[in-house]
Scaffold this motif. Structure first.
Motif, PDB file in Angstrom:
ATOM      1  N   GLY B 164      15.267  47.883 -64.891  1.00  0.00           N
ATOM      2  CA  GLY B 164      14.895  46.471 -64.835  1.00  0.00           C
ATOM      3  C   GLY B 164      14.126  46.114 -63.567  1.00  0.00           C
ATOM      4  O   GLY B 164      13.088  45.458 -63.613  1.00  0.00           O
TER       5      GLY B 164
ATOM      6  N   THR D  67      22.433  51.070 -64.560  1.00  0.00           N
ATOM      7  CA  THR D  67      22.443  50.684 -65.969  1.00  0.00           C
ATOM      8  C   THR D  67      22.774  51.895 -66.841  1.00  0.00           C
ATOM      9  O   THR D  67      23.562  51.800 -67.780  1.00  0.00           O
ATOM     10  CB  THR D  67      21.077  50.088 -66.354  1.00  0.00           C
ATOM     11  N   GLN D 115      21.700  43.966 -69.170  1.00  0.00           N
ATOM     12  CA  GLN D 115      20.752  43.520 -68.154  1.00  0.00           C
ATOM     13  C   GLN D 115      19.624  42.686 -68.767  1.00  0.00           C
ATOM     14  O   GLN D 115      19.151  41.748 -68.162  1.00  0.00           O
ATOM     15  CB  GLN D 115      20.168  44.738 -67.414  1.00  0.00           C
ATOM     16  N   ASP D 186      26.266  43.992 -66.411  1.00  0.00           N
ATOM     17  CA  ASP D 186      25.051  44.543 -65.813  1.00  0.00           C
ATOM     18  C   ASP D 186      24.218  43.407 -65.244  1.00  0.00           C
ATOM     19  O   ASP D 186      23.531  42.703 -65.973  1.00  0.00           O
ATOM     20  CB  ASP D 186      24.270  45.332 -66.875  1.00  0.00           C
TER      21      ASP D 186
HETATM   22 MG   LIG Z   1      19.557  48.258 -64.462  1.00  0.00          MG
END
Ligand SMILES: [Mg+2]
Ligand SMILES: Nc1ncnc2c1ncn2[C@@H]1O[C@H](COP(=O)(O)OP(=O)(O)OP(=O)(O)O)[C@@H](O)[C@H]1O
Ligand SMILES: Nc1ncnc2c1ncn2[C@@H]1O[C@H](COP(=O)(O)OP(=O)(O)OP(=O)(O)O)[C@@H](O)[C@H]1O
Ligand SMILES: [Mg+2]
Lengths: 491, 372, 313, 372
Positions: B164, D67, D115, D186
């Motif tokens: 991300g 993650t 996320q 997350d």
């Molecule tokens: Mg992540």
């Protein structure tokens, strides 16, 4: 699903020598070339039209875009043999409107087949486009790219799977079409296959040629797979996509409207008006309305059953293709698609051959009709279903699982609703194609079971084409509502 | 670096951005902007001027309309009312007076980082960044900005193969690559860890400064707004509450809401005598002369000192009842002898613990506002 | 047939509009229920071949001698009793005695009466290659009747003559149409002046449009293959389990009344002795009929090859 | 509230989560987890135990594999090696010894905040949250969690009509709604503004505690990790660097990398005499006896005090050369008389400005590590 292939194998192995001879006629290569050329040309031009219309009707402020989308998809319901005939009488030598000599031969076949196959691309591309994240287009525009440039560099690459899938269908349709090419006097491969059956009762030669067609299809399949590879890995951004802000056409509104009008005018208005004029003549002759009504009912029934069954059969294959792509999956997909490239007659005869031996109890019942239609038109359902599934983000399904739901439950509550647009598009394509189908119904339907398409056939077979105008018009009428639902369904 | 021409004093006069003409004062100017979504009034009559080369932070809580505001500036939303000028050119006029104007997004020459990144999934990282540089992107420049965000080694990956935070950095690199005269940044650092965030923020700030770029930075992070921006515009429910330098908005909030939004604050009722003193249960404190009647006294935790032994005049006995540890500092909740609760922010060391008995006193700015 | 439903199953390559009324009458008169499947003659023939022993069909009613001959060759037909066969002139029935013609149609040259006088229409198809007909002649090379005619030409005049004729015709700008109907309409529309047709297409249109219909029929001369007469016929399938009823149907189709029906309703030549020909055309025995065995007309493979070679197909 | 049964002491013994059996010690336990993507080694032999009712933060820079780690625990990724036990049940075994085990995600009874939120676009907010509660969701519970995240008024909206922060809160509400025994979060607060973040964090923490829920919180935000978690696991390049209480990891970092990642730190070379004193250019400082030879001295800015007039012994003259303002505090860069630079974090008030001449001294913990 590859029963036709089994049939072809059996027939060819009966007399391999004859089959070999049929293939080695110099005409075979020439015709294969011509047919491929036509298929490529049609796929290209149909893609161009379809993508343009899809963009105009999903991403711009074109006035009446919903309506245009429905109208632009409608030409597909005109059976290509009817369409071809209409164009010959409207535009050909001695035509009602104008006289254009090119209507015969390659030009005409290209023109007519483009016109009647581009909806095969339009529907999946529209569905795919409305699912694309508009933020990407906005990002590109914020970098100073014009809408046209954005279209080329951002939209088109992401639409490639949908376009490739649709173009493949259009190409295969063109390869397997008999009605239009025979009326437009374009010498194609299918014509030879038909002639082998009809004139010389040479089933082996026909089978050999049909097998060649399957081979060509496999090549096209590989080509499509290449176009598709590594593309469309879906949305990566966090959160849910915003709704698209339509591109303002501004001074391009009028040209866009003109384009749509021309397209719909040629693809829909000319056929419908011609049919309507002919119908008025036929109505004077007191048509048997109740019979036409029954025919319409039967068309809806077979079309609906075929669409439903094809969707069911396509589902596991599409899931496999979307979730576990790979060589093996491609083979499964290709095998289940062989029916589509074959001329209807070959598929029907294959089903006769297999049906009467394997399932005599079902022979010449609605069951085998639906089965044959599924075998024949499965790729229509498969393609758009797969594309739709590919666009459902993985993490959304995972979220469903993490909520404690099993894969089936997640499938029903999350994946299916999100993929419903594409699934319906596929089902609609099957429906629309099935109601036009002829050989399957003639040879495999229960005795006395008439549909609109067999009525058109039986009328135009003895008398002039005008006689089939009323059922043809009714066919258009019954096909329009599902199409309308389909186009207005996707958000 | 390929920058247009560095501006010496970024906050004053025309920046070095030679492709902007028109009045030299404001790079972005909007007046009376309003935008509705159905019955949701996302932006309500908002006016804001951003000077050439200035970095302004648009700070506000989630859902207050920041993204909507930015998207309207970029040309993606059509406002229901208001007028926008970018670089001296009128780009949006929805006031209804005169002809409606709406310059297309690509005609505004404005870089943008999207809150949801909007990376092109079909292009790799290099191509995503290069895309912003036109058909024949300058690869050296691509490398440069990738280095800036620490992604020089991820150039060939596709977005779905990035984490991300990596994705967010690609979005940032892409927006900065063409060195636009104006950039709009929508939460560009929200997915970066503090260390990286501090580094990238610093680099971005330097880069914007050097190139004299005007930036409007949307953020919900007070620290980010206060440390990066020349001025902070605090937004609430579609409207601006206060615009000012970081010190102004933090130390002299215009309203209780702004004070509370910008950081912890304890509020005590009190009354002012009109002569410059406000008295409350806590202490007698100086305030603006002329303020009279019931007031609210806003005390930030860092203005509350504590010590085991209180020396200053007015120090009061207190009991530590709660404590949150933030590493570099800690937030200590005190209960005064009369049951009043007040918070104190102290450096992370020495550690205070619930149960400690301490002396507490006020040393630092407090804000006194009339009570509504 | 092999199925267990009550009716007699007929595969009819002849259109329902044409023969439906006959079948209805048969059901009424004989009390035998019919299940009729209408489809294209050749497609039905192919279907029968794929079905083989298990076919549900009892009777095949075909449009042309070629399809009937092909099925006979595949040995799918049961022999017909001599009494039935003898009702029809020998040349209009199978030499193997498995199928019998029910009606006949003649090849003619259709012409545009507005542009051409009947006596100016050539008396032989071989004349059509002359330069004066350049671009004025239409044909329908994919049509079964046309191909049967070419087969006949091969048999009568020899392969080389036929090949040359085809090549010359093509060189002379013969326009190809997709069916006889389209060709007829093209003549009516003035696209071409002459066309190689079956006689009844014109009679039919004349009936519908009135006497001033602008297309006339010209029967060519004597031994010319252009005068070929082809038949529609019927045979009983070996696989039938209802041969008495099947036989009844065959006899019914050859009965006086049915034959009359062909003459007046479908404008074909009846084949049973003593039934008059349709109005407006010469009687069947007056047409100088080329000397060819209709059973030989199943050699369409050769014709097709020839047509292909000539580039006509 | 509909919690299973509150655990009194969340860190000790079996929690109140009665549907978990097996050894009472660990709610999550993983050993030797490894996961590769092609040639990227995202997680490398990671082992971590989380006790019942404990909140553990997994803290690490962008792209370090957080993650991936969480997704492996949830059952979405198949690790290449390692073993995972959740609530005493073996759910993953990829060690290659014995039969491979992989319990499907829905069989792990683990709540998860993604996320990227992963909201269901076709369902409204209520239905998104209700989805986690089974076929006939308890609407009162839905209201309750929506209230928790401040979205009680947005129940009928569809996700695409929400702002980024609002979407994130829906994701949080959905994961918490069924009160799972274990939740994996997350970056659940990354798009919330500080005020809201503090509130939601506090509420979530209280809620997890009350229900005795075990939580593994992935974050890149040091503040968040230090203030919310019982223990912090610091991750770097797929491996754990240090696991400990917030104070331990902040004040006694195991490595220079951990120290730098957890906050600003200035590093000076020095040498230790083996007797508990390390000398450096900065000052002589106490260190672990027995440490001898070249060392690195890590000084956090909050350990550096400054004042206009320096009283303590060892105070040195310094010049303020830079300053970053964060509202509640400020980071001041000092140049000592010998050119050495060191940073000092001071409360936001009084303000220091570049050019100020001050006295600086060290007062607070410093870390001395052997130099590599
Ligand atoms: Mg992540
Ligand atoms: N397309 C839309 N349709 C309906 N409502 C919308 C739409 N887009 C935004 N909103 C609403 O408008 C308001 C402002 O949204 P916006 O995205 O501008 O918030 P934001 O300040 O950027 O918040 P965040 O910090 O959470 O991203 C919110 O209440 C949001 O729910
Ligand atoms: N599907 C994938 N294919 C290839 N590489 C991947 C994939 N998913 C993650 N990676 C890589 O694995 C590494 C770890 O990724 P992960 O998403 O776990 O990081 P993270 O710690 O969550 O980072 P962030 O804080 O930025 O979200 C990264 O280098 C990332 O680029
Ligand atoms: Mg936002």
């Amino acid at each position: 699903m590859c029963l036709p292939l089994v049939y072809l194998g059996i027939v060819i192995s009966d007399a391999p020598g004859t089959a070999w001879d049929a293939l080695w006629r110099d005409r075979t290569a020439r015709l294969a070339g011509r047919s491929l050329g036509l298929a490529a040309a049609v796929a290209l031009s149909a893609s161009a039209i379809a993508v343009a219309v899809a963009w105009l009707t999903t991403r711009t402020d074109l006035p009446g875009r919903r309506t245009w989308a429905v109208l632009a998809a409608l030409p597909f319901v005109v059976p290509s043999y009817v369409g071809a005939y209409l164009f010959v009488s409207a535009l050909g030598p001695g035509g009602v409107l104008v006289q254009m000599d090119w209507i015969y031969g390659f030009g005409g076949a290209w023109f007519v087949l483009t016109l009647f196959t581009y909806p095969l691309i339009l529907l999946p591309v529209r569905a795919a486009m409305s699912r694309l994240d508009p933020a990407l287009e906005e990002a590109a525009r914020s970098m100073g790219r014009t809408p046209v440039d954005v279209f080329r560099t951002v939209l088109l690459p992401q639409l490639r799977p949908a376009i490739a899938g649709g173009a493949l269908l259009a190409a295969l349709y063109t390869l397997s079409d008999f009605g239009a090419v025979s009326i437009l006097r374009f010498d194609s491969f299918t014509r030879v296959i038909y002639q082998s059956y009809k004139a010389s009762f040479d089933r082996t030669g026909a089978a050999a040629l049909a097998a060649l067609l399957v081979l060509v299809m496999l090549v096209l399949f590989a080509l499509e797979a290449r176009l598709r590879r590594g593309r469309g890995s879906g949305r990566t951004s966090p959160g849910v996509a915003r709704a698209a802000t339509p591109v303002r056409l501004g001074r391009w509104t009028v040209p866009a409207l003109l384009g749509c009008t021309t397209l719909v005018g040629v693809g829909l208005v000319i056929p419908v008006v011609t049919l309507a004029v002919w119908s008025t003549r036929a109505i004077a002759g007191e048509p048997e309305w109740s019979r036409i009504l029954t025919g319409a009912g039967n068309s809806l029934l077979t079309g609906g059953l075929a669409a439903g069954a094809a969707s069911l059969v396509a589902l596991p294959i599409a899931l496999l293709a979307a979730r576990h792509p790979g060589r093996r999956t491609r083979v499964v997909e290709a095998m289940s698609s062989t029916g589509y490239v074959l001329p209807g007659l070959v598929v029907a005869l294959a089903m006769v051959f297999v049906g009467i031996r394997v399932a005599p109890w079902a022979y010449q019942t609605l069951f085998i009709v639906v089965f044959a239609l599924v075998v024949h038109f499965l790729p229509l359902a498969l393609g758009s279903m797969r594309t739709a599934l590919l666009q459902v983000p993985r993490s959304v399904e995972e979220a469903g699982r993490s909520c404690g739901r099993g894969p089936v439950s997640v499938w029903v509550t999350i994946t299916a609703p999100l993929a419903i647009g594409g699934t319906l598009a596929g089902a609609a394509l099957v429906f629309l194609t099935a109601v036009k189908d002829l050989p399957t119904l003639l040879l495999l339907a229960p005795t006395g079971f008439e549909t609109l398409s067999t009525q058109i056939w039986s009328r135009t077979n003895v008398a002039a084409f005008e006689a089939g105008a009323i059922p043809a018009l009714v066919l258009l009428a019954v096909s329009a509502p599902p199409l309308y639902l389909l186009v207005t369904k996707d958000r | 670096m390929r920058f247009r021409s560095p501006a010496d004093d970024p906050t004053a006069g025309p920046g070095g951005t030679d492709d902007l003409d028109g009045p030299p004062c404001h790079a972005i100017s909007c007046v009376g902007l309003s935008k509705r979504f159905g019955d949701i009034h996302a932006v309500r009559g908002l006016s804001l001027d951003v000077r050439r080369g200035e970095i302004v932070a648009l700070l506000g809580p989630s859902g207050c309309g920041k993204t909507t505001m930015l998207r309207t500036l970029a040309g993606f939303e059509h406002p229901d009312d208001g007028r926008i000028t970018i670089g001296g050119h009128l780009v949006t006029d929805a006031t209804g007076e005169g002809r409606a104007v709406h310059v297309a997004p690509e005609g505004r020459r404005v870089g943008m980082v999207f809150q949801d990144y909007a990376l092109f999934p079909h292009l790799d990282v290099r191509a995503n960044v290069g895309y912003a540089l036109g058909r024949r992107p300058d690869q050296a420049r691509v490398d440069e900005v990738l280095q800036l965000v620490g992604l020089e080694e991820h150039g060939d990956r596709r977005p779905h193969e990035l984490s991300g935070g990596q994705q967010q950095r690609v979005a940032l690199a892409r927006a900065l690559a063409p060195s636009p005269a104006v950039v709009l940044l929508d939460e560009p650092f929200s997915n970066l860890d503090a260390a990286l965030r501090v580094r990238v923020r610093g680099e971005v700030r330097r880069l914007l400064r050097e190139a004299g770029v005007t930036a409007l930075l949307v953020t919900h992070d007070q620290d980010e707004a206060l440390s990066m921006a020349d001025r902070v515009a605090v937004m609430h429910a579609g409207q601006l509450q206060q615009v000012g330098t970081p010190e102004e908005v933090y130390a002299s909030p215009a309203t209780r809401w702004v004070a509370e939004f910008l950081g912890e604050v304890d509020v005590f009722p009190g009354s002012a005598d009109g002569a410059g003193t406000a008295t409350s249960v806590l202490a007698a404190l100086p305030c603006r002369p002329g303020l009279e009647g019931p007031v609210e006294i806003l005390v930030r935790p860092e203005s509350v000192h504590i010590d085991a032994v209180g020396t200053p005049r007015g120090a009061r006995d207190a009991l530590v009842v709660e404590r949150e540890y933030y590493g570099h500092d800690q937030l200590v909740v005190l209960e005064l002898d009369d049951g009043l609760k007040v918070r104190s922010r102290r450096p992370g060391y020495p550690a205070w613990h619930p149960g400690d008995r301490v002396k507490a006193w006020i040393d630092g700015p407090v804000t006194v506002l009339p009570r509504a | 047939g092999g199925d267990d439903n009550n009716g007699l199953t007929v595969y009819s390559g002849r259109n329902e509009d044409l023969v439906g009324p006959l079948f209805e009458r048969f059901e009424k008169e004989s009390g035998v229920e019919l299940n009729v499947r209408y489809a294209d003659t050749a497609e039905l023939a192919s279907t029968l071949r794929e079905e083989g022993e298990g076919s549900p069909a009892d009777v095949f009613f075909g449009q042309d001698a070629g399809a009937l001959g092909a099925l006979e060759k595949e040995q799918l037909f049961a022999p017909l009793p001599p009494a039935t066969l003898d009702g029809v002139p020998a040349r209009y029935r199978s030499t193997g005695g498995t199928w019998v013609g029910t009606s006949a149609r003649a090849r003619v040259i259709g012409f545009d009466t507005r542009k051409v006088q009947e006596d100016a229409v050539p008396d032989s198809v071989f004349e059509l290659v002359k330069p004066e007909y350049r671009g004025k002649v239409g044909w329908a090379p994919t049509n079964g009747s046309f191909q049967a005619f070419v087969t006949a030409m091969r048999k009568i005049s020899g392969e080389d003559v036929a090949a040359k004729w085809l090549a010359d015709m093509k060189a002379n700008g013969a326009k190809a149409y997709d069916s006889n109907i389209v060709l007829r309409d093209a003549i009516a529309a003035g696209e071409v002046e002459l066309g190689l047709l079956n006689h009844y297409y014109v009679l039919e249109a004349r009936e519908a449009d009135g006497a001033d219909y602008p297309v006339g029929v010209h029967f060519v001369d004597g031994k010319d293959p252009g005068a070929l007469v082809n038949v529609a016929g019927v045979g009983v399938l070996k696989s039938t389990d209802r041969s008495p009823d099947a036989q009844k149907l065959v006899d019914f189709l050859l009965a006086q009344e049915s034959q009359q029906y062909f003459a007046t309703e479908t404008f074909e030549y009846p084949l049973a002795q003593g039934v008059p020909s349709p109005v407006g055309v010469p009687a069947l025995d007056e047409i100088a009929n080329p000397d060819v065995d209709l059973a030989d007309l199943d050699d369409l493979a050769g014709t097709l090859a020839l047509l292909e070679k000539a580039g006509v197909l």
